[in-house]
Design a protein around this motif. Structure first.
Motif, PDB file in Angstrom:
ATOM      1  N   MET A   1      33.801 -45.062  13.026  1.00 49.33           N
ATOM      2  CA  MET A   1      32.936 -44.637  11.526  1.00 49.33           C
ATOM      3  C   MET A   1      32.176 -43.426  12.137  1.00 49.33           C
ATOM      4  O   MET A   1      32.205 -42.596  11.460  1.00 49.33           O
ATOM      5  N   ILE A   2      31.524 -43.647  13.133  1.00 50.48           N
ATOM      6  CA  ILE A   2      30.827 -42.174  13.928  1.00 50.48           C
ATOM      7  C   ILE A   2      31.342 -41.519  13.655  1.00 50.48           C
ATOM      8  O   ILE A   2      30.612 -40.468  13.862  1.00 50.48           O
ATOM      9  N   GLN A   3      32.570 -41.306  14.748  1.00 52.97           N
ATOM     10  CA  GLN A   3      33.097 -40.248  14.529  1.00 52.97           C
ATOM     11  C   GLN A   3      33.219 -39.324  13.609  1.00 52.97           C
ATOM     12  O   GLN A   3      33.250 -38.544  12.985  1.00 52.97           O
ATOM     13  N   ARG A   4      34.057 -39.917  12.677  1.00 52.75           N
ATOM     14  CA  ARG A   4      34.256 -39.444  11.084  1.00 52.75           C
ATOM     15  C   ARG A   4      32.782 -38.604  10.273  1.00 52.75           C
ATOM     16  O   ARG A   4      32.766 -38.014   9.786  1.00 52.75           O
ATOM     17  N   ILE A   5      32.052 -39.573  10.831  1.00 54.26           N
ATOM     18  CA  ILE A   5      30.656 -39.247   9.889  1.00 54.26           C
ATOM     19  C   ILE A   5      30.160 -37.946  10.413  1.00 54.26           C
ATOM     20  O   ILE A   5      29.798 -36.538   9.958  1.00 54.26           O
ATOM     21  N   SER A   6      30.427 -37.949  12.105  1.00 60.59           N
ATOM     22  CA  SER A   6      29.760 -37.166  12.873  1.00 60.59           C
ATOM     23  C   SER A   6      30.621 -35.646  12.048  1.00 60.59           C
ATOM     24  O   SER A   6      30.244 -34.450  11.975  1.00 60.59           O
ATOM     25  N   GLU A   7      32.273 -35.684  11.801  1.00 57.17           N
ATOM     26  CA  GLU A   7      33.499 -34.790  11.606  1.00 57.17           C
ATOM     27  C   GLU A   7      33.110 -34.133  10.690  1.00 57.17           C
ATOM     28  O   GLU A   7      33.143 -33.165  10.424  1.00 57.17           O
ATOM     29  N   SER A   8      32.564 -34.696   9.753  1.00 59.30           N
ATOM     30  CA  SER A   8      32.236 -34.315   8.040  1.00 59.30           C
ATOM     31  C   SER A   8      31.245 -33.747   8.164  1.00 59.30           C
ATOM     32  O   SER A   8      31.294 -32.628   7.392  1.00 59.30           O
ATOM     33  N   ILE A   9      30.110 -33.766   9.126  1.00 63.25           N
ATOM     34  CA  ILE A   9      28.931 -33.272   9.047  1.00 63.25           C
ATOM     35  C   ILE A   9      28.828 -32.154   9.594  1.00 63.25           C
ATOM     36  O   ILE A   9      28.843 -30.549   8.882  1.00 63.25           O
ATOM     37  N   VAL A  10      30.047 -32.176  10.654  1.00 68.63           N
ATOM     38  CA  VAL A  10      30.250 -30.240  11.347  1.00 68.63           C
ATOM     39  C   VAL A  10      31.007 -30.010  10.511  1.00 68.63           C
ATOM     40  O   VAL A  10      30.740 -28.602  10.235  1.00 68.63           O
ATOM     41  N   ASN A  11      31.657 -30.263   9.710  1.00 67.39           N
ATOM     42  CA  ASN A  11      33.138 -29.847   8.736  1.00 67.39           C
ATOM     43  C   ASN A  11      32.421 -28.898   8.230  1.00 67.39           C
ATOM     44  O   ASN A  11      32.449 -27.568   7.539  1.00 67.39           O
ATOM     45  N   TRP A  12      30.989 -29.577   7.760  1.00 60.57           N
ATOM     46  CA  TRP A  12      30.408 -29.239   6.369  1.00 60.57           C
ATOM     47  C   TRP A  12      29.218 -28.225   6.907  1.00 60.57           C
ATOM     48  O   TRP A  12      29.302 -26.462   5.793  1.00 60.57           O
ATOM     49  N   GLN A  13      28.754 -27.976   7.473  1.00 57.79           N
ATOM     50  CA  GLN A  13      28.005 -26.837   8.774  1.00 57.79           C
ATOM     51  C   GLN A  13      28.692 -26.000   8.957  1.00 57.79           C
ATOM     52  O   GLN A  13      28.755 -24.431   8.682  1.00 57.79           O
ATOM     53  N   ILE A  14      30.339 -26.136   9.168  1.00 57.54           N
ATOM     54  CA  ILE A  14      30.877 -24.668   9.895  1.00 57.54           C
ATOM     55  C   ILE A  14      31.330 -24.528   8.385  1.00 57.54           C
ATOM     56  O   ILE A  14      31.082 -22.849   7.896  1.00 57.54           O
ATOM     57  N   LYS A  15      31.977 -24.992   7.056  1.00 60.76           N
ATOM     58  CA  LYS A  15      32.238 -24.803   5.885  1.00 60.76           C
ATOM     59  C   LYS A  15      30.919 -23.359   5.216  1.00 60.76           C
ATOM     60  O   LYS A  15      30.758 -22.515   4.473  1.00 60.76           O
ATOM     61  N   LYS A  16      29.675 -24.295   5.540  1.00 59.77           N
ATOM     62  CA  LYS A  16      28.726 -23.449   5.043  1.00 59.77           C
ATOM     63  C   LYS A  16      28.362 -22.020   5.722  1.00 59.77           C
ATOM     64  O   LYS A  16      26.633 -20.942   5.890  1.00 59.77           O
ATOM     65  N   ASN A  17      28.523 -22.180   6.973  1.00 60.34           N
ATOM     66  CA  ASN A  17      28.157 -21.238   8.199  1.00 60.34           C
ATOM     67  C   ASN A  17      27.158 -21.430   8.611  1.00 60.34           C
ATOM     68  O   ASN A  17      26.362 -20.198   9.149  1.00 60.34           O
ATOM     69  N   ILE A  18      26.908 -22.529   8.768  1.00 56.45           N
ATOM     70  CA  ILE A  18      25.782 -22.861   9.343  1.00 56.45           C
ATOM     71  C   ILE A  18      26.292 -23.304  10.798  1.00 56.45           C
ATOM     72  O   ILE A  18      25.241 -22.624  12.153  1.00 56.45           O
ATOM     73  N   LEU A  19      27.533 -23.128  11.330  1.00 52.85           N
ATOM     74  CA  LEU A  19      27.489 -23.746  12.981  1.00 52.85           C
ATOM     75  C   LEU A  19      28.802 -22.422  12.777  1.00 52.85           C
ATOM     76  O   LEU A  19      29.733 -22.473  11.487  1.00 52.85           O
ATOM     77  N   THR A  20      29.635 -21.921  13.824  1.00 47.94           N
ATOM     78  CA  THR A  20      30.299 -21.836  14.515  1.00 47.94           C
ATOM     79  C   THR A  20      31.500 -22.795  14.571  1.00 47.94           C
ATOM     80  O   THR A  20      31.312 -23.498  15.087  1.00 47.94           O
ATOM     81  N   GLY A  21      32.869 -22.083  14.503  1.00 41.03           N
ATOM     82  CA  GLY A  21      33.658 -23.261  15.212  1.00 41.03           C
ATOM     83  C   GLY A  21      34.035 -23.198  16.432  1.00 41.03           C
ATOM     84  O   GLY A  21      34.855 -24.416  17.344  1.00 41.03           O
TER      85      GLY A  21
END
Length: 193
Positions: A1-21
């Motif tokens: 569950m924690i891993q899925r939440i973390s993946e959702s946060i990171v995916n959203w940040q990559i999508k918003k160009n807050i982070l790079t791949g």
């Protein structure tokens, strides 16, 4: 569950160009650690309320977490396992602090601090297959673990001398931590052999 939440946060940040791949793995790990720590602190708060033990829980967290960060030792295989072990240790500290009376409050704290200090000086830091240490890190963590232990042990002795029960909690916390450290060292030796 924690891993899925973390993946959702990171995916959203990559999508918003807050982070790079290329930052993905680092931030996945960071969010997992952050979420796990948040859950553990929340559970510690619940335990403090249920057991009516805010001082032991607070002192345990303040003395255990910094020293554990440098000493290493036993690591659970999963975040859930870590949460269960952490909750168990907090309850154990609260119960031991509550039942420790009389002559044991005089003898046990200095004994626990002395034994934990010896074990920390001998074995810290204990790397884990999930958290290996190179030679530079080993030297750094060894030095830090000894400094943190020394500061916390001195505070524990002062509390103990003045009859403040927080000294007992620090001693119990150090005893538990040193046992986790030794268990981690010997577990790692079996894995390597």
């Amino acid at each position: 569950m924690i891993q899925r939440i973390s993946e959702s946060i990171v995916n959203w940040q990559i999508k918003k160009n807050i982070l790079t791949g290329d930052q993905r793995a680092l931030y996945l790990y960071s969010y997992e650690v952050l979420l796990n720590q948040t859950i553990n602190v929340f559970i510690a708060g619940l335990i403090a309320i249920v057991l009516n033990a805010p001082m032991p829980v607070f002192v345990f967290l303040v003395s255990y977490i910094p020293l554990r960060s440098y000493c290493g030792g036993y690591h659970a295989r999963t975040n859930g396992g870590c949460t269960i072990v952490s909750a168990f240790l907090i309850v154990l500290v609260c119960l031991v602090e509550r039942v420790l009376t009389g002559e044991l409050t005089v003898i046990l704290p200095p004994l626990c601090l002395a034994i934990s200090g010896a074990l920390i000086f001998l074995y810290a830091p204990a790397p884990d297959k999930n958290k290996p240490l190179d030679e530079v890190e080993t030297i750094h963590y060894r030095k830090r673990s000894r400094i943190v232990w020394g500061i916390e042990a001195a505070i524990g002795v002062v509390f103990w001398c003045f009859g403040i029960r927080a000294g007992i909690v620090i001693a119990i916390s150090h005893a538990i931590l040193s046992l986790m450290l030794v268990y981690g060292v010997f577990k790692n030796k079996k894995v390597c052999d």
